[in-house]
Design a protein around this motif. Structure first.
Motif, PDB file in Angstrom:
ATOM      1  N   LEU B 186      39.491  86.144  29.921  1.00  0.00           N
ATOM      2  CA  LEU B 186      38.730  87.465  28.889  1.00  0.00           C
ATOM      3  C   LEU B 186      38.536  88.281  29.339  1.00  0.00           C
ATOM      4  CD1 LEU B 186      36.990  88.920  26.523  1.00  0.00           C
ATOM      5  CD2 LEU B 186      34.948  88.014  27.093  1.00  0.00           C
ATOM      6  N   PHE B 187      37.722  88.008  31.074  1.00  0.00           N
ATOM      7  CA  PHE B 187      37.742  89.739  32.301  1.00  0.00           C
ATOM      8  C   PHE B 187      39.466  89.034  32.520  1.00  0.00           C
ATOM      9  CE2 PHE B 187      34.075  90.824  32.987  1.00  0.00           C
ATOM     10  CZ  PHE B 187      33.005  89.818  32.514  1.00  0.00           C
ATOM     11  N   LYS B 188      40.362  88.170  32.966  1.00  0.00           N
ATOM     12  CA  LYS B 188      41.477  89.038  33.568  1.00  0.00           C
ATOM     13  C   LYS B 188      42.325  90.107  32.219  1.00  0.00           C
ATOM     14  CE  LYS B 188      45.302  86.563  34.277  1.00  0.00           C
ATOM     15  NZ  LYS B 188      45.888  84.808  34.101  1.00  0.00           N
ATOM     16  N   GLN B 189      41.810  89.727  31.079  1.00  0.00           N
ATOM     17  CA  GLN B 189      42.839  90.209  30.151  1.00  0.00           C
ATOM     18  C   GLN B 189      42.276  92.093  30.057  1.00  0.00           C
ATOM     19  OE1 GLN B 189      45.671  89.920  28.822  1.00  0.00           O
ATOM     20  NE2 GLN B 189      45.715  89.057  30.206  1.00  0.00           N
ATOM     21  N   VAL B 190      40.560  92.104  29.870  1.00  0.00           N
ATOM     22  CA  VAL B 190      39.798  93.130  29.681  1.00  0.00           C
ATOM     23  C   VAL B 190      40.419  94.353  30.458  1.00  0.00           C
ATOM     24  CG1 VAL B 190      37.769  94.436  29.454  1.00  0.00           C
ATOM     25  CG2 VAL B 190      38.214  91.789  27.865  1.00  0.00           C
ATOM     26  N   ASN B 191      40.904  92.944  32.120  1.00  0.00           N
ATOM     27  CA  ASN B 191      41.138  94.458  32.758  1.00  0.00           C
ATOM     28  C   ASN B 191      42.088  94.894  33.026  1.00  0.00           C
ATOM     29  OD1 ASN B 191      38.361  93.627  34.338  1.00  0.00           O
ATOM     30  ND2 ASN B 191      38.596  92.272  35.092  1.00  0.00           N
ATOM     31  N   ALA B 192      43.157  93.890  32.346  1.00  0.00           N
ATOM     32  CA  ALA B 192      44.424  94.099  32.125  1.00  0.00           C
ATOM     33  C   ALA B 192      44.723  95.294  31.158  1.00  0.00           C
ATOM     34  CB  ALA B 192      45.093  92.734  31.880  1.00  0.00           C
ATOM     35  N   GLN B 193      44.103  95.740  29.891  1.00  0.00           N
ATOM     36  CA  GLN B 193      44.204  96.599  29.605  1.00  0.00           C
ATOM     37  C   GLN B 193      43.335  97.699  29.558  1.00  0.00           C
ATOM     38  OE1 GLN B 193      45.392  93.738  25.900  1.00  0.00           O
ATOM     39  NE2 GLN B 193      43.764  95.008  25.404  1.00  0.00           N
ATOM     40  N   ASN B 194      42.060  97.469  31.325  1.00  0.00           N
ATOM     41  CA  ASN B 194      41.729  98.164  31.135  1.00  0.00           C
ATOM     42  C   ASN B 194      40.384  98.333  29.473  1.00  0.00           C
ATOM     43  OD1 ASN B 194      39.944  99.769  33.418  1.00  0.00           O
ATOM     44  ND2 ASN B 194      40.896 101.381  32.397  1.00  0.00           N
ATOM     45  N   SER B 195      39.750  97.863  29.407  1.00  0.00           N
ATOM     46  CA  SER B 195      38.975  98.589  28.231  1.00  0.00           C
ATOM     47  C   SER B 195      37.729  97.592  28.610  1.00  0.00           C
ATOM     48  CB  SER B 195      39.175  97.047  26.792  1.00  0.00           C
ATOM     49  OG  SER B 195      40.362  96.665  26.595  1.00  0.00           O
ATOM     50  N   THR B 196      36.845  98.685  27.606  1.00  0.00           N
ATOM     51  CA  THR B 196      35.238  98.707  28.141  1.00  0.00           C
ATOM     52  C   THR B 196      34.709  97.561  27.990  1.00  0.00           C
ATOM     53  OG1 THR B 196      35.013 101.148  27.953  1.00  0.00           O
ATOM     54  CG2 THR B 196      33.536  99.652  27.776  1.00  0.00           C
ATOM     55  N   LEU B 197      33.590  95.718  27.634  1.00  0.00           N
ATOM     56  CA  LEU B 197      33.248  95.564  27.562  1.00  0.00           C
ATOM     57  C   LEU B 197      31.462  95.237  27.510  1.00  0.00           C
ATOM     58  CD1 LEU B 197      34.018  92.611  26.555  1.00  0.00           C
ATOM     59  CD2 LEU B 197      33.432  91.730  29.181  1.00  0.00           C
TER      60      LEU B 197
END
Lengths: 409, 224
Positions: B186-197
């Motif tokens: 989850l974190f890897k992808q959220v970071n890759a997309q630069n989304s706020t979580l």
């Protein structure tokens, strides 16, 4: 919208059986509603087409419907006979253009024997003033001549030149006029009227062959057929008669004259009037059948609704997912609407196809296609189904408002 | 860094209730921030998520997301806004059981045109990144294990690169070893997309993944 159709389709695929059951119950009600309507319409047409251009029917009975049913449709109980003398008397009325005697009672292998004279084929008209036509042969000329309807010829494989023996009364296997051979001289074209199932013979021959019958028993008088035909026996009684007038405007006065006939108790029936009486009876039957069919449709709607309600809790999840992805609350209405639309449309299509197939292969000669009234009826069914889907949709809408994104069950 | 979410004196009370269930003075979340909201069930978390995503409207206060106060939007505008800018993962049963994995993911694009671009390529990329085997991708969601279903749910939340990812107890149905793997992906992808979580959970053990950790009861100033 396209996605929602696809989703509904997928969701239905997931519960094929309940969907199919709903569709079938709708289809059954469509078959009933459409079938009843078509059946009644085609029998109305059938009735109206059976007799045309006959102004008055006369018989010695009180019920105009009985007279019509017996003389024209060859159903209902035998009529009280009228005397041949009255026939000749009425025939000689100034207003009368033509008159044809009819005598029913005998049968031939289940088909009605109609005793009349050669004028029957000259004056009887049906449908839109069509005359009876001979597919083969000619009308009644000689004493032992018979003319047969198209169905008689077809079912019994009879043709011009064949010899037949008629039965005394309606029981064709019992009392056969064994000693009197009749010759088929003509075959009528198909008319879709009771004429197709009739055997026509000379009235005088009918009278003559019955002199050997006394109170239902055969008494052999050893008269040769040849001699019998020359005995010139005058008919004494007939079942009734058909009348054509010179001028149709005299119809009511002739009717009155016959109803007050001095010689015996007679009844003049105007076919159009009697037919409209028949319609009224049929209308009642139609209404009853339509009510029953509508009840079946309502039951079908309940089947659909119960299957929809049973999916509600499953739907709560579904709707929450849709909402999280950006769908509005109104989506639930669309989903239920699409579902009931699919159910009822599939049911209607299935029902219409079944009725058409039935119409094609049934002996009832149902008309094909859908008329404006029937289309309206089907349209109403779709609308009712859509409206009723508002109930589960409303319930689901409330659930969805309460749930938001997080479903707590 | 820019503020992506800014909530100001927001309060909400259910119809016929005697007191507010939500009363938040101030909450600010920055773009790209990973926020852990810790809270017990019954603390008003679900209501808060409904308000944050525009499903329900607070009686008072403003909710500014990506520079827009969503309380000023109409209901259908809010629905569209949610579809375009949020990716949401639930505790469980995220997927429609009768749709395939791929269909479940592209569902996100059925309600958001903004997410619809390059969908096919992106689905494959995300499924690869979230380690969903090829064999599973055309299968119906009902045939997947819970862990697999949750990863597919992540893929659906991430598709179209929404700015904000909301996760509501996404790990509570998972075993410990699966949980770790899930968080990692989850974190890897959220970071890759630069989304706020925004991650809501009662599981304190997960807070170490996040730079900002809040106690929901402290943010929400109501006495329950």
């Amino acid at each position: 919208m396209r996605e929602l159709f696809y989703l509904t389709f997928k969701s239905i695929q997931n519960r094929k059986i309940t969907f199919l059951l709903s569709v079938i119950s709708i289809a059954i009600s469509v078959v009933l509603l459409l079938g009843v309507d078509k059946g009644i319409k085609s029998s109305k047409k059938h009735f109206i087409n059976t007799i045309n251009s006959t102004d008055i029917i006369v018989a010695s009975s009180n019920g105009s419907l009985d007279i019509l049913l017996n003389l024209i449709f060859h159903i209902s109980d035998p009529l009280k006979e009228m005397s041949y003398k009255s026939f000749e008397d009425i025939k000689s009325f100034d207003e009368v253009s033509w008159a044809v005697p009819l005598s029913l009672g005998d049968s031939f292998k289940g088909f009605d024997v109609v005793s009349t004279d050669e004028n029957y084929f000259k004056y009887y008209r049906y449908s839109s003033k069509k005359f009876l036509k001979f597919a083969k042969g000619r009308g009644l000329v000689d004493f032992y001549d018979v003319v047969i309807g198209s169905e008689v010829a077809k079912k019994l494989h009879l043709k011009v030149g064949d010899t037949i023996h008629l039965s005394h009364g309606k029981h064709h296997h019992k009392h056969i006029h064994k000693n009197r051979a009749f010759k088929v001289v003509g075959v009528l074209e198909k008319t879709f009227t009771p004429n197709d199932e009739s055997v026509f013979m000379q009235l005088k021959a009918d009278e003559a062959i019955h002199i050997e019958w006394q109170s239902g028993h055969f008494v052999d008088m050893h008269i040769s057929s040849e001699k019998l035909s020359r005995m010139d026996i005058e008919p004494k009684h007939i079942s009734g008669m058909l009348l054509g007038l010179k001028n149709r405007s005299t119809i009511l006065s002739v009717e009155d004259k016959i109803n007050h006939y001095r010689g015996e108790n007679l009844k003049a029936v105007i076919p159009a009037k009697a037919l409209s009486k028949l319609y009224k009876l049929m209308k009642n039957l139609q209404d009853l059948l339509m009510i029953i069919s509508s009840a079946v449709f309502i039951a079908a709607i309940f089947t659909m609704l119960s299957s929809m309600f049973s999916t509600l809790s499953e739907r709560r999840r579904e709707i929450a997912i849709f909402r999280s992805l950006g769908a509005g609350v109104k989506t639930v209405f669309i989903l239920f609407g699409i579902e009931s639309f699919l159910v009822v449309m599939s049911g209607v299509v299935m029902g219409v196809v079944l009725v058409e197939i039935f119409g094609l292969f049934s002996p009832f000669k149902l008309s094909l296609g859908i008329d404006v009234y029937q289309f309206f009826m089907l349209f109403c069914m779709v609308v009712i189904a859509l409206l009723s889907s508002l109930f589960p949709a409303m319930k689901s809408y409330k659930n969805s408002l309460a749930d938001g994104l997080v479903v707590k069950i | 860094m820019k503020n992506i979410i800014r909530i100001n004196s927001c309060s909400f009370r259910y119809l016929n209730a005697v007191q507010d269930i939500i009363n938040i003075k101030n909450l600010t979340i920055k773009e790209g921030e990973h926020v852990f909201l810790r809270g017990k069930s019954g603390s008003g978390k679900s209501t808060f998520l409904n308000i944050l995503t525009g499903v329900i409207e607070p009686q008072q206060g403003s909710i500014e997301i990506l520079g827009r106060d969503i309380t000023t939007l109409s209901v259908s505008q809010r629905d569209k806004f949610r579809g375009d800018n949020f990716g949401i993962i639930f505790q469980q049963l995220n997927l429609l059981p009768y749709l395939s994995v791929e269909e479940n993911i592209s569902l996100a694009c059925a309600f958001s045109q903004q997410k619809s671009l390059n969908i096919k390529k992106e689905i494959n990329y995300l499924l690869d990144a979230l380690e969903i085997p090829h064999l599973l991708r055309v299968k119906k969601a009902m045939n997947l294990s819970v862990g697999e279903q949750q990863r597919v749910a992540v893929a659906r939340a991430l598709i179209g690169k929404p700015k904000i990812i909301i996760a509501d107890e996404p790990t509570s149905a998972l075993d410990n070893d699966v949980k770790e793997k899930f968080m990692e992906l989850l974190f890897k992808q959220v970071n890759a997309q630069n989304s706020t979580l925004v991650f809501v959970s009662h599981d304190k053990g997960l807070s170490s993944y996040f730079e900002s950790v809040y106690d929901f009861d402290e943010i929400n100033g109501v006495e329950l």
